[in-house]
Design a protein around this motif. Structure first.
Motif, PDB file in Angstrom:
ATOM      1  N   THR A  10       1.072  -0.719   1.037  1.00  0.00           N
ATOM      2  CA  THR A  10       0.858  -1.587   2.195  1.00  0.00           C
ATOM      3  C   THR A  10       1.897  -2.698   2.247  1.00  0.00           C
ATOM      4  O   THR A  10       2.477  -2.967   3.314  1.00  0.00           O
ATOM      5  N   LEU A  11       2.161  -3.329   1.111  1.00  0.00           N
ATOM      6  CA  LEU A  11       3.188  -4.375   1.068  1.00  0.00           C
ATOM      7  C   LEU A  11       4.569  -3.817   1.410  1.00  0.00           C
ATOM      8  O   LEU A  11       5.334  -4.430   2.155  1.00  0.00           O
ATOM      9  N   GLN A  12       4.863  -2.652   0.863  1.00  0.00           N
ATOM     10  CA  GLN A  12       6.146  -2.015   1.135  1.00  0.00           C
ATOM     11  C   GLN A  12       6.275  -1.718   2.632  1.00  0.00           C
ATOM     12  O   GLN A  12       7.307  -2.010   3.244  1.00  0.00           O
ATOM     13  N   ASN A  17       8.432  -2.767   7.955  1.00  0.00           N
ATOM     14  CA  ASN A  17       8.182  -3.018   9.376  1.00  0.00           C
ATOM     15  C   ASN A  17       8.743  -4.357   9.825  1.00  0.00           C
ATOM     16  O   ASN A  17       9.260  -4.480  10.932  1.00  0.00           O
ATOM     17  N   ALA A  18       8.625  -5.367   8.987  1.00  0.00           N
ATOM     18  CA  ALA A  18       9.183  -6.681   9.324  1.00  0.00           C
ATOM     19  C   ALA A  18      10.698  -6.574   9.493  1.00  0.00           C
ATOM     20  O   ALA A  18      11.263  -7.044  10.493  1.00  0.00           O
ATOM     21  N   GLY A  19      11.359  -5.959   8.531  1.00  0.00           N
ATOM     22  CA  GLY A  19      12.803  -5.781   8.623  1.00  0.00           C
ATOM     23  C   GLY A  19      13.199  -4.939   9.814  1.00  0.00           C
ATOM     24  O   GLY A  19      14.181  -5.240  10.509  1.00  0.00           O
ATOM     25  N   PRO A  55      -2.943   0.914   5.011  1.00  0.00           N
ATOM     26  CA  PRO A  55      -3.979   1.427   4.107  1.00  0.00           C
ATOM     27  C   PRO A  55      -4.687   2.664   4.672  1.00  0.00           C
ATOM     28  O   PRO A  55      -5.021   3.588   3.925  1.00  0.00           O
ATOM     29  N   LEU A  56      -4.875   2.689   5.989  1.00  0.00           N
ATOM     30  CA  LEU A  56      -5.509   3.856   6.611  1.00  0.00           C
ATOM     31  C   LEU A  56      -4.621   5.090   6.485  1.00  0.00           C
ATOM     32  O   LEU A  56      -5.095   6.193   6.184  1.00  0.00           O
ATOM     33  N   THR A  57      -3.322   4.900   6.678  1.00  0.00           N
ATOM     34  CA  THR A  57      -2.377   6.003   6.540  1.00  0.00           C
ATOM     35  C   THR A  57      -2.322   6.480   5.090  1.00  0.00           C
ATOM     36  O   THR A  57      -2.271   7.686   4.821  1.00  0.00           O
ATOM     37  N   VAL A 171      10.366   7.516   0.187  1.00  0.00           N
ATOM     38  CA  VAL A 171      11.106   8.327   1.153  1.00  0.00           C
ATOM     39  C   VAL A 171      10.562   8.090   2.565  1.00  0.00           C
ATOM     40  O   VAL A 171      11.310   7.888   3.518  1.00  0.00           O
ATOM     41  N   GLY A 172       9.242   8.086   2.690  1.00  0.00           N
ATOM     42  CA  GLY A 172       8.631   7.813   3.987  1.00  0.00           C
ATOM     43  C   GLY A 172       9.009   6.436   4.517  1.00  0.00           C
ATOM     44  O   GLY A 172       9.266   6.266   5.712  1.00  0.00           O
ATOM     45  N   SER A 173       9.060   5.456   3.628  1.00  0.00           N
ATOM     46  CA  SER A 173       9.429   4.099   4.042  1.00  0.00           C
ATOM     47  C   SER A 173      10.874   4.028   4.503  1.00  0.00           C
ATOM     48  O   SER A 173      11.194   3.308   5.459  1.00  0.00           O
ATOM     49  N   LEU A 174      11.756   4.764   3.839  1.00  0.00           N
ATOM     50  CA  LEU A 174      13.159   4.758   4.253  1.00  0.00           C
ATOM     51  C   LEU A 174      13.322   5.352   5.654  1.00  0.00           C
ATOM     52  O   LEU A 174      14.022   4.793   6.494  1.00  0.00           O
TER      53      LEU A 174
END
Length: 188
Positions: A10-12, A17-19, A55-57, A171-174
């Protein structure tokens, strides 16, 4: 002390998302040929949306993996093979049927739920009433879904076939940077 995996994810996601929102604001200013001014309200809304939906994802993806395990033992471990090879488990083999099921379910049901949840959450964070949010769902659902079909199936296939389970969030975050920029631009 390390955080639970759901909190880390969640933090990641919130940081990504902020960036991505800041990047989207910069792209919009450049595209409109206007000076860049950080819209803190949009940044807050987009980041808060990540805190709500991530968190839901995470739970959704964990549920998919537990229901449709991505790998199975290539060779069963018997008493004789354990004695011969030690207590090592057999080689993991990709479960193609489960992997296809995960990708299809994630890219249909999961994507639809996530898209509606995103539009609703952003609308609520903006203080919009139900009629406005409902209209946005009707107007934005298919454009977001169709855009998602150009990126996320590839990411899902990559994640579920090549990427180790403990690296999938990264990987998903990237790839999420690209997607979050798109969503930021779509949501205004």
């Amino acid at each position: 002390m390390s955080l639970p995996p759901i909190a880390t994810a969640t933090l990641q996601a919130a940081l990504v998302n902020a960036g991505s929102n800041v990047l989207a604001q910069g792209i919009k200013a450049w595209r409109d040929q206007t000076p860049f001014e950080l819209d803190l309200q949009a940044l807050f809304q987009f980041t808060t949306c990540a805190f709500v939906l991530s968190p839901l994802t995470y739970v959704w993806l964990e549920g998919l993996e537990s229901r449709f395990p991505g790998s199975s033992e290539d060779t069963p471990v018997t008493k004789s093979t354990a004695e011969k090879n030690g207590p090592k488990q057999g080689k993991q083999k990709l479960n193609v049927k489960n992997t296809v099921a995960k990708v299809v379910i994630d890219q249909t049901v999961g994507a639809a739920i996530n898209t509606v949840a995103f539009i609703m959450t952003m609308g609520l964070l903006r203080g919009q009433d139900f009629d406005v949010i409902n209209a946005q769902i009707h107007n934005d659902f298919w454009p977001i879904m169709l855009a998602g079909f150009k990126l996320w199936p590839f990411v899902s296939i990559l994640n579920f076939t090549v990427v180790p389970a403990d690296k999938r969030l990264l990987v998903g975050s990237l790839f999420g940077v690209i997607w979050a920029v798109y969503l930021s631009l779509m949501s205004g």
